[in-house]
Design a protein around this motif. Structure first.
Motif, mmCIF file in Angstrom:
data_model
loop_
_atom_site.group_PDB
_atom_site.id
_atom_site.type_symbol
_atom_site.label_atom_id
_atom_site.label_comp_id
_atom_site.label_asym_id
_atom_site.label_seq_id
_atom_site.Cartn_x
_atom_site.Cartn_y
_atom_site.Cartn_z
ATOM 1 N N ASP A 116 31.335 5.357 107.761
ATOM 2 C CA ASP A 116 30.492 5.366 106.812
ATOM 3 C C ASP A 116 29.452 4.122 106.927
ATOM 4 O OD1 ASP A 116 31.531 7.554 105.582
ATOM 5 O OD2 ASP A 116 33.006 6.319 104.348
ATOM 6 N N LEU A 117 29.921 3.139 107.451
ATOM 7 C CA LEU A 117 29.257 1.955 107.522
ATOM 8 C C LEU A 117 28.252 1.427 108.683
ATOM 9 C CD1 LEU A 117 32.305 -0.376 105.999
ATOM 10 C CD2 LEU A 117 30.202 0.224 104.689
ATOM 11 N N LEU A 118 28.435 2.443 109.699
ATOM 12 C CA LEU A 118 27.553 2.229 110.901
ATOM 13 C C LEU A 118 26.135 2.576 110.579
ATOM 14 C CD1 LEU A 118 30.032 3.604 113.438
ATOM 15 C CD2 LEU A 118 30.105 1.418 112.668
ATOM 16 N N HIS A 119 25.392 1.981 111.193
ATOM 17 C CA HIS A 119 24.163 2.116 111.180
ATOM 18 C C HIS A 119 23.538 3.042 112.424
ATOM 19 C CE1 HIS A 119 23.599 -0.597 107.850
ATOM 20 N NE2 HIS A 119 24.475 -1.181 108.586
ATOM 21 N N GLU A 120 22.426 3.862 112.132
ATOM 22 C CA GLU A 120 21.683 4.698 112.898
ATOM 23 C C GLU A 120 20.326 4.362 112.819
ATOM 24 O OE1 GLU A 120 22.238 8.844 113.759
ATOM 25 O OE2 GLU A 120 24.429 8.807 113.022
ATOM 26 N N PHE A 121 20.058 3.315 113.552
ATOM 27 C CA PHE A 121 18.525 2.982 113.473
ATOM 28 C C PHE A 121 17.542 4.227 114.374
ATOM 29 C CE2 PHE A 121 20.652 -0.802 112.673
ATOM 30 C CZ PHE A 121 20.261 -1.274 111.295
ATOM 31 N N SER A 149 32.330 -0.707 120.670
ATOM 32 C CA SER A 149 31.019 -1.113 120.203
ATOM 33 C C SER A 149 30.745 -1.014 118.831
ATOM 34 C CB SER A 149 30.184 0.228 121.048
ATOM 35 O OG SER A 149 30.206 1.328 120.099
ATOM 36 N N LEU A 150 31.891 -0.865 118.109
ATOM 37 C CA LEU A 150 31.860 -0.880 116.716
ATOM 38 C C LEU A 150 31.002 -1.955 115.905
ATOM 39 C CD1 LEU A 150 35.162 0.456 115.499
ATOM 40 C CD2 LEU A 150 33.120 1.781 115.386
ATOM 41 N N CYS A 151 31.340 -3.185 116.512
ATOM 42 C CA CYS A 151 30.711 -4.472 115.781
ATOM 43 C C CYS A 151 29.176 -4.375 116.116
ATOM 44 C CB CYS A 151 31.017 -5.873 116.807
ATOM 45 S SG CYS A 151 31.097 -5.772 118.437
ATOM 46 N N GLU A 152 28.688 -3.699 117.138
ATOM 47 C CA GLU A 152 27.366 -3.655 117.440
ATOM 48 C C GLU A 152 26.752 -2.483 116.565
ATOM 49 O OE1 GLU A 152 26.569 -2.212 121.598
ATOM 50 O OE2 GLU A 152 24.301 -2.022 121.112
ATOM 51 N N ARG A 153 27.560 -1.526 116.245
ATOM 52 C CA ARG A 153 26.994 -0.540 115.457
ATOM 53 C C ARG A 153 26.906 -0.676 114.076
ATOM 54 N NH1 ARG A 153 28.972 4.866 116.761
ATOM 55 N NH2 ARG A 153 31.068 3.982 117.646
ATOM 56 N N ILE A 154 27.720 -1.689 113.543
ATOM 57 C CA ILE A 154 27.705 -1.925 112.123
ATOM 58 C C ILE A 154 26.799 -3.052 111.669
ATOM 59 C CG2 ILE A 154 29.509 -3.746 111.896
ATOM 60 C CD1 ILE A 154 30.855 -2.218 109.740
ATOM 61 N N ASN A 181 21.856 -7.280 115.618
ATOM 62 C CA ASN A 181 21.752 -8.814 116.161
ATOM 63 C C ASN A 181 23.044 -8.935 117.364
ATOM 64 O OD1 ASN A 181 21.542 -11.711 116.090
ATOM 65 N ND2 ASN A 181 23.618 -11.943 115.124
ATOM 66 N N ILE A 182 23.798 -7.709 117.581
ATOM 67 C CA ILE A 182 24.801 -8.101 118.601
ATOM 68 C C ILE A 182 24.359 -7.096 119.896
ATOM 69 C CG2 ILE A 182 27.017 -7.272 118.983
ATOM 70 C CD1 ILE A 182 27.812 -8.145 116.224
ATOM 71 N N LEU A 183 24.311 -7.619 121.008
ATOM 72 C CA LEU A 183 24.138 -6.967 122.212
ATOM 73 C C LEU A 183 25.630 -7.092 122.899
ATOM 74 C CD1 LEU A 183 20.721 -8.437 123.284
ATOM 75 C CD2 LEU A 183 21.330 -6.161 122.107
ATOM 76 N N ARG A 184 25.539 -6.154 123.816
ATOM 77 C CA ARG A 184 27.016 -6.199 124.579
ATOM 78 C C ARG A 184 26.816 -5.881 125.948
ATOM 79 N NH1 ARG A 184 30.551 -2.496 123.946
ATOM 80 N NH2 ARG A 184 28.806 -1.057 123.433
ATOM 81 N N PRO A 185 26.132 -6.872 126.785
ATOM 82 C CA PRO A 185 25.800 -6.696 128.190
ATOM 83 C C PRO A 185 26.816 -6.574 129.185
ATOM 84 C CG PRO A 185 25.351 -9.061 127.663
ATOM 85 C CD PRO A 185 25.725 -8.187 126.316
ATOM 86 N N LYS A 186 27.947 -7.209 128.792
ATOM 87 C CA LYS A 186 29.464 -6.896 129.587
ATOM 88 C C LYS A 186 30.267 -6.362 128.702
ATOM 89 C CE LYS A 186 28.175 -10.987 132.547
ATOM 90 N NZ LYS A 186 28.470 -12.267 132.694
#
Ligand SMILES: Cc1cc2nc3c(=O)[nH]c(=O)nc-3n(C[C@H](O)[C@H](O)[C@H](O)COP(=O)(O)O)c2cc1C
Ligand code: SF4
Ligand code: SF4
Length: 269
Positions: A255-260, A195-200, A205-210
């Protein structure tokens, strides 16, 4: 609050610079531009206000430009900006920032480039370790001067050469925004669904349905997802396999992940 530094960073160079300045300017808060955009926090009161961001195609990252258009300043703060980059001076980020701020009667008082390492992996491999260390040394020297100048509210204008040519290239790039993520692919066998790609992603713009990433065509090409993937499962345009992923040595992925947290604009469709 005395000072606020807004930063935008995919691989840590700009966050490193923002932290360096924060440590040397007493009473300084750091704020992430993508998070401010989502939380719709645009009204700001501070003595010194800075913007630290990477150079993207010779000018401002698209979300930085959007934020500059929305932010409003109470009273008359000292405004400064630092653009991190691989090659300095080729670009017009401060001219374009001033164009946006000028519409509300504001201008940048201090502007600087800080050369670190290019994270634009589609065009070339990451610089060699010895080159990264030399650039880090020069950047450190330059940043000490910048910190003093900001503390003293000095005026400074960075050179920006070949402005018309830079404008042409930047506009061509931004016209492709809807297609920017069409070049990404994921090797699903290497993906561990971490999930790092999604959270950064600053655009959600990234969803991970599978489990593996699916890009939603609202990318700003920051390349955070490409560099953050621990298994190098993400490729861009078939040219980045075997090229070294980059992150500033003093900055962690966390440090680079986002928490929206806010309910503001949702970028992902
Ligand atoms: C889409 C994109 C475009 C870029 N364009 C330029 C450029 O025009 N000139 C340059 O010197 N570096 C360019 N770079 C490199 C970044 O500006 C540089 O690596 C920056 O320090 C990265 O900051 P960050 O680690 O905070 O994201 C580009 C990077 C990306 C992702
Ligand atoms: S999809 Fe990747 S490159 Fe595009 S905005 Fe998100 S993190 Fe950046
Ligand atoms: S960061 Fe890499 S391994 Fe993790 S979910 Fe994304 S593609 Fe898969």
């Amino acid at each position: 609050m005395k000072n606020i530094i807004y930063y935008y960073s995919a691989t840590g160079n700009s966050l490193y610079v923002a932290r360096f300045l924060q440590e040397r300017l007493p009473d300084t808060e750091l704020r992430s531009i993508p998070e401010e955009l989502v939380e719709e926090r645009f009204d700001v009161l501070a003595d010194r206000i800075g913007f630290v961001f990477p150079l993207h195609y010779l000018s401002l990252p698209l979300q930085v430009e959007e934020f500059l258009g929305k932010v409003s300043f109470r009273e008359a703060p000292y405004l400064f900006a630092v653009a991190t980059c691989g090659v300095p001076y080729w670009g017009r980020p401060f001219l374009d920032a001033d164009g946006v701020l000028g519409r509300k009667g504001r201008h940048l008082n201090g502007t600087w480039f800080v050369r670190l390492v290019s994270n634009y992996l589609p065009s070339r491999d990451t610089a060699a370790e010895w080159r990264i260390r030399i650039r880090a040394w020069f950047a450190h020297q330059k940043l000490q001067g910048i910190a003093k100048s900001v503390a003293n509210k000095e005026h400074h204008s960075a050179w920006q050469i070949l402005r018309e040519l830079c404008q042409h290239y930047h506009e061509e790039w931004r016209a492709q925004q809807k297609k920017m993520d069409e070049n990404f692919s994921c090797d699903t066998e290497r993906c561990t669904s971490c999930s790092l790609c999604e959270r950064i992603c600053p655009m959600r713009n990234i969803l991970r349905p599978k489990g593996h990433p699916v890009w939603q065509h609202n990318c700003v090409e920051c390349l955070g997802c490409l560099h953050a993937c621990p298994t190098e499962a993400i490729d861009y345009g078939g040219v980045t396999q075997g090229r070294r992923r980059y992150r500033h040595k003093d900055i962690s992925v966390k440090d680079l992940l986002h928490e929206f947290k806010g309910k503001g604009q949702k970028n992902a469709k």
